[in-house]
Design an enzyme around this catalytic site. Structure first.
Site, PDB file in Angstrom:
ATOM      1  N   CYS A 141      23.451 -24.762  -9.736  1.00 34.00           N
ATOM      2  CA  CYS A 141      23.018 -24.418 -11.092  1.00 34.00           C
ATOM      3  C   CYS A 141      21.517 -24.636 -11.250  1.00 34.00           C
ATOM      4  O   CYS A 141      21.060 -25.777 -11.363  1.00 34.00           O
ATOM      5  CB  CYS A 141      23.790 -25.280 -12.100  1.00 34.00           C
ATOM      6  SG  CYS A 141      23.235 -25.071 -13.788  1.00 34.00           S
ATOM      7  N   CYS A 144      20.348 -26.194 -14.614  1.00 34.14           N
ATOM      8  CA  CYS A 144      20.615 -27.636 -14.737  1.00 34.14           C
ATOM      9  C   CYS A 144      19.593 -28.445 -13.939  1.00 34.14           C
ATOM     10  O   CYS A 144      19.200 -29.529 -14.364  1.00 34.14           O
ATOM     11  CB  CYS A 144      21.995 -27.999 -14.187  1.00 34.14           C
ATOM     12  SG  CYS A 144      23.316 -26.888 -14.645  1.00 34.14           S
ATOM     13  N   ASP A 145      19.192 -27.957 -12.783  1.00 35.17           N
ATOM     14  CA  ASP A 145      18.488 -28.819 -11.830  1.00 35.17           C
ATOM     15  C   ASP A 145      17.071 -28.396 -11.458  1.00 35.17           C
ATOM     16  O   ASP A 145      16.386 -29.126 -10.735  1.00 35.17           O
ATOM     17  CB  ASP A 145      19.321 -28.928 -10.531  1.00 35.17           C
ATOM     18  CG  ASP A 145      20.665 -29.600 -10.791  1.00 35.17           C
ATOM     19  OD1 ASP A 145      20.730 -30.457 -11.688  1.00 35.17           O
ATOM     20  OD2 ASP A 145      21.648 -29.259 -10.111  1.00 35.17           O
TER      21      ASP A 145
END
Ligand code: NAP
Length: 319
Positions: A141, A144-145
């Protein structure tokens, strides 16, 4: 028996929420069960650029909040929880013989019909080092990261729309993005291909099969093999983002519905599955195109099919 809903929708992504809006507007007694640990794929994408009506694109989180608000406003009920199984209830309630029982965290809900809209999750490649280094540089993801990789080098595995779109997003943070693909051309849509080719921060490792993710405590690189020459090389990087497609979230159905070999639910054009009263829509369904716009269309169709089914069951169909 607890109260019987006319329809229970399983899944709160674009398909499930659209089905919910249509069911609630049809004044069906409707409940949407949402596994909040299972974020819809659309929320893992920063922007949606091909949803009609938004020429500048639209951020996925506010768009999904609007879907939810619209569904709530028309009377859709929501309950959190991971559906463990569905089965057909033997008991009869009045003259309604076919009641579906849905078990969620040991709680039971009953409905005359079900709409399965559980979507799909990222496919893992099963590479040596992949599981061990997940969360330590391996991610599925970008949204997200990506911020963890500011000024670092990252590899992106895959050549489809997701890999290209997420590589472009990662290039805003990383100093270098290496897209590793097993072929010498991309599968992604042409407009995304044009964009990635024009991005100076993105390099390509073509015909490259990832063999291992390297690193002791954290990711240090990947080992790839050239598909044509069989020569191996190491690509040093601090992050590895894997976008190798998806697998449907249908294991909880335990084979109760007809599925293809990958677990995607087989439906007809009305979203009817192999079991009467059960409909499916969105990414968990066997089909050729997985988009927000197709998920919405299928959600609306599934809702209408469910409405017709329930009205026929109750003997109140509009003929
Ligand atoms: P996808 O289209 O299935 O592409 C997966 C990619 O991973 C392919 O390039 C595939 O290689 C590669 N791959 C699969 N297994 C692999 C393995 N074992 N080793 C190495 N590479 C492997 O998946 P996706 O890109 O996630 O897209 C899924 C669906 O969502 C598609 O329908 C897509 O159009 C849609 N989507 C649309 C958008 C958009 O419209 N902006 C954005 C994201 C997703 P091969 O090409 O060699 O098969």
């Amino acid at each position: 028996m607890s109260q019987i809903y006319e329809v229970i929708i399983i899944g709160g992504g674009p398909a499930g929420l659209t089905a919910g809006i249509y069911c609630a507007r049809a004044r069906m007694k409707s409940l949407l069960l949402e596994d909040i640990s299972l974020a819809s794929q659309v929320l893992l994408t920063e922007r949606i650029e091909n949803y009609p009506g938004f020429p500048e694109g639209v951020s996925s989180i506010p768009l999904m909040e609007k879907f939810k608000e619209q569904a709530s406003n028309v009377g859709l009920e929501f309950a959190p929880g991971k559906v463990e199984k569905i089965e057909q209830e033997e008991k009869q309630e009045g003259n309604l013989a076919r009641v579906w029982k849905t078990t969620v965290d040991n709680k039971v809900y009953h409905a005359l019909s079900l709409i399965v809209a559980t979507g799909a999750g990222p496919k893992k490649l099963g590479l040596p080092g992949e599981e061990r280094l997940t969360g330590k540089g391996v991610s599925y993801c970008a949204i997200c990261d990506a911020t963890f990789f500011k000024g670092k080098d990252v590899a992106v595995l895959g050549g489809g729309d997701t890999a290209v779109q997420e590589a472009l997003y990662l290039a805003k943070f990383a100093s270098r993005v290496i897209l590793v693909h097993r072929r010498s051309r991309l599968r992604a849509t042409k407009i995304l291909q044009e964009r990635i080719m024009a991005n100076e921060k993105i390099e390509f490792s073509w015909d490259s099969l990832a063999k291992e993710i390297l690193g002791r405590g954290m990711v240090e690189g990947i080992r790839v093999e050239n598909a044509k020459t069989k020569k191996e090389k190491r690509i040093p990087c601090q992050g590895v983002f894997i976008f190798a497609g998806y697998l449907p979230n249908t294991a909880f159905l335990g084979g109760i519905l007809s599925m293809d070999e990958s677990g995607y639910i087989i439906t007809d054009e009305n979203m009817s599955t192999s079991r009467e009263g059960v409909f499916a829509c969105g990414d968990c369904r066997k089909k050729i195109l997985r988009q927000v716009v197709t998920a919405c269309g299928e959600g609306a169709t599934a809702a209408f099919s469910s409405q017709q089914y329930v009205e026929k069951l109750k003997g109140v169909a509009y003929k």
